[in-house]
Every structure is written in structure tokens, then in C-alpha cells.
Design an enzyme around this catalytic site. Structure first.
Site, PDB file in Angstrom:
ATOM      1  N   GLU A 251      79.953  34.440  26.220  1.00 51.27           N
ATOM      2  CA  GLU A 251      80.319  35.657  25.497  1.00 51.27           C
ATOM      3  C   GLU A 251      81.767  35.487  25.070  1.00 51.27           C
ATOM      4  O   GLU A 251      82.662  35.534  25.912  1.00 51.27           O
ATOM      5  CB  GLU A 251      80.197  36.889  26.387  1.00 51.27           C
ATOM      6  N   CYS A 285      85.696  43.447  23.717  1.00 52.17           N
ATOM      7  CA  CYS A 285      85.277  42.460  22.711  1.00 52.17           C
ATOM      8  C   CYS A 285      84.454  43.102  21.606  1.00 52.17           C
ATOM      9  O   CYS A 285      84.443  42.614  20.468  1.00 52.17           O
ATOM     10  CB  CYS A 285      84.513  41.320  23.370  1.00 52.17           C
TER      11      CYS A 285
END
Length: 479
Positions: A251, A285
């Protein structure tokens, strides 16, 4: 000042803090003061954790999926019981508000609960054979010990995601959380062990990141690597994992566009955008980070966004009434300074916010809104990871979708519109792993969490995230 606590890695259920190991301070971002000292792992500690994980894998994978599920359900119950303690640890070490921290703890419990059930449904399948005397089966088997690396912005939630998926799949896990915010993850690991997870099946390592990652990934015991963090580090770890031929789930960064159409509910779009943009001080994010607003509603949207941003109370996350806490590090405030200065020098205007470094103690940066931001400004090209919201006008939907896609990232994207046609057009054409239409909620435990382009490899959540922890075996059995 309260006593400075001493903590360290957790190997086979025992905390390692003695023996002259190097240490590093744990800081409170709201004050900049040292609140703890963290012992760092040595090479022999890393090797011991990997070896223990192999032993733990043999024990944990030998249990039935139903037995593992009971343990994970118990973890969810205990995490909810400890919500106030764990939230206070998160706020003290990471800076987010207590309300945000409570949400992080509750979300971690939800994840364990859902995975406890879904882990029982990792079915193989029967495949009809061309030969009547042959049976063909597909079996799913846990890949083995997982080396997992989680970041500082969501210290508990992102570590819990990696731990819970590994355990639900029947894998053991060595987790290296962020050294800046270690305590909540340590507490979670102890809960797992108390709830029946073998002490060898969950190890927690703190140390020099490069040393820990290189040693763990090279270990013959580790069979999968899971990482959440920056693109630069992800590239490095991907190369190490590729050299060792190990499965990966990464990720990485994001730079999420928000498209506000002329038919959007402007007030609701602004309200949700402010809440999402400045949650966790923008250190997410999937945070909205580029606002493309149709010219017909631009001024109204920006005015409403600015008005609500000005009402946010910025301060110590542990204090009642705080809406946004500090950034997690001094280096993040320095980055905000660079992004803001660059945007202004390229023609942007500051609608609200602090163009200069704050002078008070702690790592604070005021919610900042910039207008007339050119596409070549750094904050339109690079991940900002902080409380700066750039506003850009547009008139043509096709052109703005192309602009939204014209970055190296492909994690999340958002849009506000009341038109089904617009919604379908945007969701089909945004080049991202997750799309939110009239919503910023894109992290449900049962849904896959994945990015494309520089935003990641593999899937980190949902059934697909579990399958990323499995080996596939084809079985041909003749009479």
C-alpha cells in the site's frame, strides 16, 4: 512531567528492553517532549523473531479455521473493551484527537471481527474432470510467516489490518510498526496472545527500518511481505522481495482528486470535504488532496470550505474541543512550508492558513486552503500528506478527468454530483483502485483496498486481501 516509559520489541511473548540495546525517544507531537524510550532490535532479535514466526506458523495453521475465528473474535471484544486506553496511547504518540483515535481503535476491532468470520470461508473448489476416473481440486493453503511493515499515520489500524489478515488466513506475522508510535500495536499483540494466538505466531519488532526490513525479507522463514508507506521505500522493498521471490502486498502513496460538478450539493460536498481533508491532520494516503471544482460552483464551494476550515480548533489532541491535532513530526511541518511556498511562488493564493512555520511548541500547521493553483505546482504533482487543500477551476468533465489521472498515483478518487450519467462516467474513467461518489468512505473491512500505478501492488483488505495470503494448490487424484 510524567515518568518516561521504557518499551521494546515483543518476541515470543516477551518484551525485549535490556542488554544494552540502542534506544530512540518517543515524542508527543503536541509538545515535542520525550514521553518514552524505545529499545531497538539487534540482528539476533530479528533472526529470533523470524524463527519464532516459523514455529508459530506450524502451531497456528494446524488449528481449524473455526478455532482461529474464536480467537480473533475474542480479540475484537477485548479491543473494544480497551478503547479508551488504546486511544490515549495513539493520541499521546501520534497526535490525532481522541475522537479520531477512538474511531481508529473501533475500526481495528471491526476488522478483526469481520476477518474472524471471513477466514472460515476460504474455500477451495472442485473442478469437473475430463477423465471420469480423475478428481480435480483446488486447495488454498496459508503462504507462511508474513513480514509486515506499518506506518505512523494510523499506527494501530494499519498494523491491525496486516495482523488480522495474516492470522485469519492461517499465517503467522512479524510486524514492524512505526517507531514513532509503538505502544498501541504492542498492546494489540498482547491482546492477541491473551485471546489464544500462540506467542510465537505474532512478533513485534522495532529497530532501524532498513536493517529490520533487509534482514527479515532475506530470512528463509519469511514467505510474504506486506508494506504500507512511501513509494520510494516500497520500490526498495519490492526489489528485495523480488530477489527473494516472495509474495508481496504494498500500500503506497496517494494523491486523490475530488471532482465537484456543477450539479453537486455544494454545502454537503464542502462539509464532507473539510471533514475528510483535515481528518488526522491530512496525514492519510486516501485523503482528498486535489480539488477540481466546476467554475459554476467554484466560488461558493471555496467560500464554504474556507468558512468551515476557519472554525476548526487546532491543538493538543488530548484536549476536549480539539478538531485537528498536530502533525506527527517536525519534518511534516517543514514539508508543509515547502509545499505552500512553492504554490505561492507559482501563482497560487492563500485563502486561509499559515504561510509561515508556526512558532508555538509542537508540530502544528493550520488548515490551509490555496486557490488558483497551477497544475505544475509541487502540491499538484506530489503527495502532500498534510492539511493543505488546493482548489482548481474546471469547465469540461472529460478534460478534468484527464487532469485527475495525470499523476503517478492511482489510489483513490472522489466526485460529487447528482447526475447518474456523470457518476458513471467518473467512476469508470478515474484510474484508481477506489472511487467514492458523494462520499469519502472507501475503507469498509469487507471491501478490497488496493491501488494501481505507483500506489501499490496486490490487495490489502477484504476477501481479496485474504487470498493474497494464500498459496494455490491443484490436486489431481485418480482412482
Amino acid at each position: 512531567m510524567a515518568d518516561i516509559y521504557q518499551i521494546g520489541s515483543l518476541i515470543a511473548g516477551k518484551e525485549v528492553t535490556q542488554g544494552g540495546r540502542d534506544t530512540r525517544p518517543v515524542l508527543n507531537p503536541a509538545t515535542g517532549e520525550t514521553i518514552g524510550m524505545l529499545s531497538l532490535a539487534r540482528l539476533e532479535d530479528i533472526d529470533a523473531a523470524a524463527e519464532m514466526a516459523q514455529k508459530g506458523f506450524q502451531q497456528w495453521s494446524a488449528l481449524s479455521a473455526f478455532e482461529r475465528a474464536r480467537c480473533l473474535q475474542a480479540v475484537a471484544v477485548q479491543v473494544r473493551a480497551d478503547i479508551e486506553l488504546m486511544a490515549s496511547l495513539l493520541t499521546a504518540e501520534q497526535g490525532k484527537t481522541l475522537n479520531e483515535a477512538r474511531g481508529e481503535v473501533a475500526g481495528s476491532a471491526d476488522l478483526f471481527e469481520w476477518l474472524a468470520e471471513e477466514g472460515k470461508r476460504l474455500y477451495g473448489r472442485m473442478v469437473p474432470s475430463r477423465n471420469a476416473a480423475m478428481q480435480q481440486m483446488v486447495q488454498l493453503e496459508p503462504v507462511g510467516p508474513v513480514a509486515a511493515f506499518s506506518p505512523w499515520n494510523y499506527p494501530l489500524a494499519l498494523a491491525a489490518r496486516k495482523i488480522a489478515h495474516a492470522l485469519a488466513a492461517g499465517c503467522s506475522v512479524v510486524i514492524k510498526p512505526a517507531e514513532e508510535s509503538p505502544s498501541a500495536v504492542l498492546h494489540l499483540a498482547r491482546i492477541c496472545i491473551r485471546c489464544g494466538v500462540p506467542a510465537e505466531a505474532i512478533q513485534v519488532l522495532f529497530g532501524v527500518p532498513a536493517m529490520v526490513s533487509e534482514r527479515l525479507i532475506a530470512s528463509r522463514h519469511i514467505r510474504k511481505v506486506s508494506f504500507t508507506g512511501s513509494v520510494a521505500v516500497g520500490r526498495h522493498l519490492a526489489a528485495l522481495a523480488g530477489q527473494a521471490l516472495k509474495k508481496v502486498t504494498f500500500e503506497l502513496g496517494g494523491h486523490s482528486a475530488v471532482i465537484v460538478m456543477d450539479d453537486a450539493d455544494v454545502e454537503r460536498a464542502a462539509q464532507l470535504s473539510v471533514a475528510s481533508k483535515f481528518r488526522n491532520a491530512g496525514q492519510i494516503c486516501i485523503a482528498p488532496s486535489r480539488f477540481f471544482v466546476h467554475d459554476a460552483v467554484h466560488d461558493r464551494f471555496v467560500a464554504e470550505f474556507v468558512r468551515m476550515s476557519q472554525k476548526l480548533s487546532v491543538g493538543d489532541g488530548a484536549k476536549t474541543g480539539t478538531d485537528m491535532g498536530p502533525l506527527a513530526h517536525l519534518r511534516r511541518t517543514e514539508a508543509m512550508q515547502v509545499f505552500t511556498q512553492d504554490a505561492v511562488e507559482t501563482g497560487a493564493r492563500i485563502a486561509v492558513g499559515a504561510p509561515d512555520r508556526p512558532t508555538r511548541a509542537g508540530f502544528f500547521w493550520a488548515p490551509t486552503v490555496l486557490t488558483d493553483v497551477p497544475d505544475h505546482a509541487r502540491l499538484m504533482r506530489e503527495e502532500v500528506f498534510g492539511p493543505i487543500a488546493p482548489m482548481v477551476r474546471f469547465n469540461d468533465l472529460d478534460a478534468v478527468i484527464a487532469r485527475a489521472n495525470d499523476v503517478d498515483f492511482g489510489l483513490a478518487g472522489y466526485a460529487f454530483t447528482s447526475s447518474l450519467k456523470n457518476a458513471r462516467n467518473i467512476q469508470d474513467r478515474l484510474k484508481v483502485g477506489m472511487v467514492g461518489i458523494n462520499s469519502f468512505s472507501v475503507t469498509a473491512p469487507e471491501m478490497p483496498f488496493a491501488g494501481i500505478k505507483d500506489s501499490g501492488l496486490g490487495v490489502a483488505q477484504g476477501l481479496e486481501g485474504l487470498l493474497d495470503h494464500m498459496n494455490v494448490k491443484s490436486v489431481y487424484r485418480a482412482d
